[in-house]
Each structure stands twice: as structure tokens, then as C-alpha cells.
Design a protein around this motif. Structure first.
Motif, PDB file in Angstrom:
ATOM      1  N   TYR A   1       0.824  -1.211   0.000  1.00  0.00           N
ATOM      2  CA  TYR A   1       0.000   0.000   0.000  1.00  0.00           C
ATOM      3  C   TYR A   1       0.856   1.257   0.000  1.00  0.00           C
ATOM      4  O   TYR A   1       0.537   2.247  -0.675  1.00  0.00           O
TER       5      TYR A   1
ATOM      6  N   PHE B   1      -9.468  -6.591  -2.434  1.00  0.00           N
ATOM      7  CA  PHE B   1      -8.128  -6.004  -2.422  1.00  0.00           C
ATOM      8  C   PHE B   1      -8.040  -4.816  -3.382  1.00  0.00           C
ATOM      9  O   PHE B   1      -7.558  -3.735  -3.012  1.00  0.00           O
TER      10      PHE B   1
ATOM     11  N   SER C   1      -9.985  -1.847  -2.132  1.00  0.00           N
ATOM     12  CA  SER C   1      -9.311  -1.168  -1.017  1.00  0.00           C
ATOM     13  C   SER C   1      -8.160  -0.298  -1.530  1.00  0.00           C
ATOM     14  O   SER C   1      -7.896   0.776  -0.978  1.00  0.00           O
TER      15      SER C   1
ATOM     16  N   MET D   1      -6.168  -4.531   6.008  1.00  0.00           N
ATOM     17  CA  MET D   1      -6.447  -5.574   5.040  1.00  0.00           C
ATOM     18  C   MET D   1      -5.756  -6.878   5.421  1.00  0.00           C
ATOM     19  O   MET D   1      -6.260  -7.962   5.107  1.00  0.00           O
TER      20      MET D   1
END
Length: 210
Positions: free
Chosen positions: A103, A172, A175, A203
Motif C-alpha cells: 500500500y 483487495f 481497497s 487488510m
């Protein structure tokens, strides 16, 4: 921009070759698209934005259609390449650390070229943009699925993985899109590290329970 400044830009533009001029024109088109929508991107608008004459634009792009096609191709390719690169960085034996790294890597590429991402996530909706984005999204989803499947099996021995994987992949990808939107929000006060850490840990907890 003053008349004198515009005249200087026109004079410099006349001496630039198409290969040097095209990126400038595309950058101007991107700024217009983000601020006013794809419909506002015309050869005249780009010329005015840069302070050059329309023949300068036509020397690189035959018409508005060719200009927009080049813009969308460039931006979608950048977003796709950067996203896949961020996904590849989410590796390691520690699943939580891998999610956080992934991320954070994604948010760094967004920070590197925020206008490209605003074209999709913030700018006025447009079918041409949406179509390009969906194509890139499908490629990213396939790559994410190829990474998530083995990772989930290795880390958590997920049962019935073939059935669950499409749902997990969509969660996923969604997000990741949420993280990008939040990061681009004008009122966002999260750093890349903090927001990536928050999404990564969140997550990780969600996936470890599947």
C-alpha cells in the motif's frame, strides 16, 4: 499570462521538435482534463493553455481525437505500470509487512504523478476515461489474483481458495482504489507511511480471517 510571455512561448515552441513538444502538449491536456473534464480538451484549449498557436498543436496531433487518444494511452500505461510495480513490492515472509509495503508503494507512485490519478479518481467522469481505466483495472486484478492466491495459501492455508479468490481479489483492488481516493482528497492529512500502514494492517487482518 501576459502578451509578452505568450509571444516568448510561441517563439520557443517554433524551435522545438515534435518529440520534445508532444509531452508538453499532453501535460497541458491533462491539466485541462482534471480541472474541467475531458470534453474541455480541444486543440484550441491546449494551445491557449500553453500560450502557443494552434498550428503548434497540429504539428504533433492531427486533431482532437488523436490528442485525446495519446493522452489516455500515456496516462493509463503509467498507472498500470506503476500499480503492477507496487504490487510486486508486496513480498516477504511477514504477511502484515508485505501488505503495508504494498500500500505504501502504491501511494508513493500516486504522489509521484497525482494529476494522472486525479484524471480517473477525481476529475469529471467520462466514458473514454472509464473505458481505459477498466482495461487497466482488469490487468491489475489478474496480476493481483496471481499474487494473492499463492500468498494466502502459504500464509494462512485458506480453504476453498478457488471459490474465494475472486471475492478476495475484488476486495483487495477496491481497497487500493479507496486508499488512492483518500490520499488525493484535498482535506487528507495522512502521510504516505501512515495511510499505507493503516490500510496494510487493516487488510492483513481482513484476509487473515478468510
Amino acid at each position: 499570462m501576459t502578451t509578452t510571455a505568450r509571444e516568448k512561448l510561441r517563439s520557443r515552441a517554433a524551435h522545438l521538435g515534435p518529440e520534445r513538444r508532444r509531452p508538453q502538449l499532453l501535460d497541458a491536456a491533462l491539466e485541462i482534463a482534471v480541472a474541467r473534464g475531458i470534453a474541455a480538451v480541444t486543440s484550441s484549449a491546449v494551445a491557449e493553455h500553453l500560450g502557443v498557436s494552434r498550428p503548434v498543436v497540429y504539428s504533433c496531433f492531427a486533431d482532437r481525437v488523436e490528442l485525446l487518444e495519446a493522452l489516455l494511452a500515456r496516462e493509463s500505461e503509467h498507472m498500470l505500470t506503476a500499480t503492477l510495480d507496487a504490487l510486486r513490492r508486496a513480498r516477504g515472509d511477514d504477511p502484515e509487512a508485505a501488505f503495508v509495503a504494498g500500500y505504501q508503494a502504491l501511494l508513493r507512485v500516486v504522489a509521484d504523478r497525482p494529476q494522472s490519478w486525479r484524471l480517473v479518481f477525481v476529475a469529471h467522469p467520462d466514458p473514454a476515461v472509464a473505458g481505459r481505466f477498466q482495461q487497466a483495472r482488469a490487468i491489475v486484478s489478474r496480476s493481483a489474483s496471481q499474487w494473492l492466491g499463492p500468498a494466502l495459501k502459504r500464509w494462512w492455508q485458506v480453504d476453498d481458495l478457488d471459490r474465494k479468490l475472486p471475492v478476495i481479489t475484488e476486495l483487495f483492488i477496491s481497497s487500493c482504489e479507496a486508499a488512492v481516493r483518500l490520499f488525493l482528497d484535498a482535506e487528507n492529512d495522512w502521510t504516505i507511511e501512515a495511510l499505507g500502514d493503516f490500510f496494510g494492517r487493516s487488510m492483513h487482518r481482513a484476509f487473515s480471517g478468510v
